[in-house]
Write an enzyme that holds these catalytic residues in place. Structure first.
Site, PDB file in Angstrom:
ATOM      1  N   ALA A  27      39.260  48.275  47.008  1.00 25.38           N
ATOM      2  CA  ALA A  27      38.686  47.917  48.299  1.00 25.38           C
ATOM      3  C   ALA A  27      39.665  46.972  48.989  1.00 25.38           C
ATOM      4  O   ALA A  27      40.467  46.301  48.327  1.00 25.38           O
ATOM      5  CB  ALA A  27      37.346  47.234  48.079  1.00 25.38           C
ATOM      6  N   GLU A  77      38.413  43.668  39.466  1.00 30.98           N
ATOM      7  CA  GLU A  77      37.643  42.779  40.347  1.00 30.98           C
ATOM      8  C   GLU A  77      37.440  41.397  39.747  1.00 30.98           C
ATOM      9  O   GLU A  77      37.338  40.400  40.461  1.00 30.98           O
ATOM     10  CB  GLU A  77      36.272  43.403  40.664  1.00 30.98           C
ATOM     11  CG  GLU A  77      36.309  44.644  41.548  1.00 30.98           C
ATOM     12  CD  GLU A  77      36.504  45.942  40.781  1.00 30.98           C
ATOM     13  OE1 GLU A  77      36.836  45.891  39.578  1.00 30.98           O
ATOM     14  OE2 GLU A  77      36.331  47.000  41.405  1.00 30.98           O
TER      15      GLU A  77
HETATM   16  N1  CAA Z   1      43.525  45.242  49.509  1.00 26.50           N
HETATM   17  C1  CAA Z   1      44.318  44.918  50.553  1.00 26.50           C
HETATM   18  N2  CAA Z   1      45.650  45.029  50.518  1.00 26.50           N
HETATM   19  C2  CAA Z   1      46.217  45.482  49.391  1.00 26.50           C
HETATM   20  C3  CAA Z   1      45.456  45.832  48.269  1.00 26.50           C
HETATM   21  C4  CAA Z   1      44.034  45.709  48.356  1.00 26.50           C
HETATM   22  N3  CAA Z   1      43.214  46.060  47.355  1.00 26.50           N
HETATM   23  N4  CAA Z   1      46.299  46.217  47.275  1.00 26.50           N
HETATM   24  C5  CAA Z   1      47.539  46.126  47.768  1.00 26.50           C
HETATM   25  N5  CAA Z   1      47.493  45.683  49.046  1.00 26.50           N
HETATM   26  C6  CAA Z   1      48.612  45.433  49.952  1.00 26.50           C
HETATM   27  C7  CAA Z   1      49.351  44.151  49.572  1.00 26.50           C
HETATM   28  O1  CAA Z   1      48.695  43.026  50.096  1.00 26.50           O
HETATM   29  C8  CAA Z   1      50.704  44.405  50.188  1.00 26.50           C
HETATM   30  O2  CAA Z   1      50.615  44.172  51.575  1.00 26.50           O
HETATM   31  P1  CAA Z   1      51.703  43.184  52.293  1.00 26.50           P
HETATM   32  O3  CAA Z   1      53.001  43.920  52.127  1.00 26.50           O
HETATM   33  O4  CAA Z   1      51.218  43.121  53.703  1.00 26.50           O
HETATM   34  O5  CAA Z   1      51.663  41.903  51.545  1.00 26.50           O
HETATM   35  C9  CAA Z   1      50.885  45.912  50.009  1.00 26.50           C
HETATM   36  O6  CAA Z   1      49.581  46.451  49.819  1.00 26.50           O
HETATM   37  C10 CAA Z   1      51.733  46.265  48.800  1.00 26.50           C
HETATM   38  O7  CAA Z   1      51.146  45.633  47.656  1.00 26.50           O
HETATM   39  P2  CAA Z   1      52.012  44.753  46.617  1.00 26.50           P
HETATM   40  O8  CAA Z   1      53.144  44.095  47.300  1.00 26.50           O
HETATM   41  O9  CAA Z   1      51.037  43.868  45.893  1.00 26.50           O
HETATM   42  O10 CAA Z   1      52.550  45.914  45.679  1.00 26.50           O
HETATM   43  P3  CAA Z   1      52.990  45.802  44.144  1.00 26.50           P
HETATM   44  O11 CAA Z   1      53.665  47.070  43.827  1.00 26.50           O
HETATM   45  O12 CAA Z   1      53.726  44.522  43.906  1.00 26.50           O
HETATM   46  O13 CAA Z   1      51.604  45.680  43.329  1.00 26.50           O
HETATM   47  C11 CAA Z   1      49.318  46.294  42.786  1.00 26.50           C
HETATM   48  C12 CAA Z   1      50.715  46.773  43.288  1.00 26.50           C
HETATM   49  C13 CAA Z   1      49.422  45.898  41.317  1.00 26.50           C
HETATM   50  C14 CAA Z   1      48.379  47.477  42.933  1.00 26.50           C
HETATM   51  C15 CAA Z   1      48.851  45.086  43.619  1.00 26.50           C
HETATM   52  O14 CAA Z   1      48.964  45.425  44.993  1.00 26.50           O
HETATM   53  C16 CAA Z   1      47.434  44.687  43.389  1.00 26.50           C
HETATM   54  O15 CAA Z   1      47.135  44.045  42.381  1.00 26.50           O
HETATM   55  N6  CAA Z   1      46.494  45.052  44.313  1.00 26.50           N
HETATM   56  C17 CAA Z   1      45.117  44.638  44.234  1.00 26.50           C
HETATM   57  C18 CAA Z   1      44.369  45.420  43.154  1.00 26.50           C
HETATM   58  C19 CAA Z   1      42.924  44.952  43.103  1.00 26.50           C
HETATM   59  O16 CAA Z   1      42.618  43.817  42.809  1.00 26.50           O
HETATM   60  N7  CAA Z   1      41.992  45.895  43.390  1.00 26.50           N
HETATM   61  C20 CAA Z   1      40.569  45.608  43.384  1.00 26.50           C
HETATM   62  C21 CAA Z   1      40.120  45.237  44.759  1.00 26.50           C
HETATM   63  S1  CAA Z   1      38.444  44.642  44.791  1.00 26.50           S
HETATM   64  C22 CAA Z   1      37.507  46.019  44.745  1.00 26.50           C
HETATM   65  O17 CAA Z   1      37.978  47.123  44.704  1.00 26.50           O
HETATM   66  C23 CAA Z   1      36.030  45.729  44.780  1.00 26.50           C
HETATM   67  C24 CAA Z   1      35.184  46.906  44.411  1.00 26.50           C
HETATM   68  O18 CAA Z   1      34.631  47.058  43.364  1.00 26.50           O
HETATM   69  C25 CAA Z   1      34.970  47.931  45.335  1.00 26.50           C
END
Ligand code: CAA
Length: 258
Positions: A66, A132
């Site tokens: 999300a 999460e």
């Molecule tokens: N929401 C918003 N933006 C996100 C995102 C997310 N879930 N995941 C990645 N992005 C964005 C980053 O902020 C970044 O944007 P900027 O360049 O503007 O900073 C861009 O996408 C690229 O991401 P990274 O630079 O972090 O890429 P990476 O290759 O270094 O890492 C990753 C990849 C490990 C997937 C990392 O992006 C990450 O950990 N993302 C979040 C994963 C997460 O926590 N997901 C759960 C979300 S909560 C949820 O889903 C609730 C539910 O139950 C529904």
């Protein structure tokens, strides 16, 4: 539907293809994307020319969850009053079989969206996780329920409590994905599987999907009872007559409802 901005929508013969398309955010699932995916899938579902749907992302990310940036400022009152994420439930009510073609990250809501589909075909680079807990929240699009039913309590607890990612070999062993293929073949394989499904009787595939889902949603006794009733109902269709006649006559079936 107005032109979507967060997804690409295509028809490949009898298969509807939805590609998540927010590459800069690793296909993070914001509200607009949720609305567009559900609308596109619902439109395909209502179209008798479509017999199966594929949902995919990019090579790097099916979806990284999300949209945390959209969510971060929300209050308890906001999420309750907006029924935040509620529209995703509409996907699980569609009758057309849906395949998730997953390459790269399927994290949080991304993993949950893949599990909302009827089956998952994964590329070798796929990573599944419910991280999460690292954000101080818990899964909110069915992850705690569907992951547990898919891989069992021990693994689901491990994933949900530690937030660790699962690679494809483990995901396949655990029963989360139906097939693992080379990353570059993932979409092609999913489209081929979808084309096979779309060549069957649409009534039969809808009933078969419903019957398998009962195993997820009810007790064994209730599920078997529901399956029997659905099985009996196929005998009210001309596709049953045709399918069985074709077998007996040693020819390919020509189904009406497809
Ligand atoms: N929401 C918003 N933006 C996100 C995102 C997310 N879930 N995941 C990645 N992005 C964005 C980053 O902020 C970044 O944007 P900027 O360049 O503007 O900073 C861009 O996408 C690229 O991401 P990274 O630079 O972090 O890429 P990476 O290759 O270094 O890492 C990753 C990849 C490990 C997937 C990392 O992006 C990450 O950990 N993302 C979040 C994963 C997460 O926590 N997901 C759960 C979300 S909560 C949820 O889903 C609730 C539910 O139950 C529904």
């Amino acid at each position: 539907m107005s032109e979507p901005t967060t997804i690409l929508v295509e028809r490949r013969d009898r298969v509807g293809l939805i590609t998540l398309n927010r590459p800069k955010a690793l296909n993070a699932l914001n509200s607009e994307l949720m609305t567009e995916v559900v609308a596109a899938a619902t439109e395909f579902d209502a179209d008798p020319g479509i017999g199966a749907i594929v949902i995919t992302g990019s090579e790097k990310a099916f979806a990284a969850g999300a949209d945390i940036k959209e969510m971060s400022s929300k209050t308890y009152a906001d999420v309750v009053s907006q029924q935040f994420f509620g529209a995703w439930d509409d996907l699980s009510r569609l009758r057309t079989p849906i395949i998730a073609a997953v390459t790269g990250y399927a994290l949080g809501g991304g993993c949950e969206l893949a599990m909302l589909c009827d089956t998952i075909i994964a590329g070798e680079n796929a990573r599944f996780g419910q991280p999460e807990i690292n954000l101080g929240v818990i899964p909110g699009i069915g992850g705690s329920q569907r992951l547990t039913r898919a891989v069992g309590k021990a693994k689901a607890m491990d994933m949900v409590l530690t937030g660790r990612q699962m690679k494809v070999d483990e995901a396949e062993r655990a029963g989360l994905v139906s097939r693992v293929v080379p990353t570059e073949k993932c979409l092609e394989t999913a489209l081929e599987a979808a084309a096979v499904i779309a060549s069957k009787s649409a009534i039969a595939t809808a009933l078969a999907k419903d019957a398998v889902n009962r195993a997820f949603e009810s007790s064994l006794v209730e599920g078997v009872r529901a399956e029997r009733a659905l099985f009996y109902s196929t005998f009210a269709t001309d596709d049953q007559t045709e399918g069985m006649a074709a077998f007996v006559e040693k020819r390919e079936p020509n189904f009406t409802h497809r």
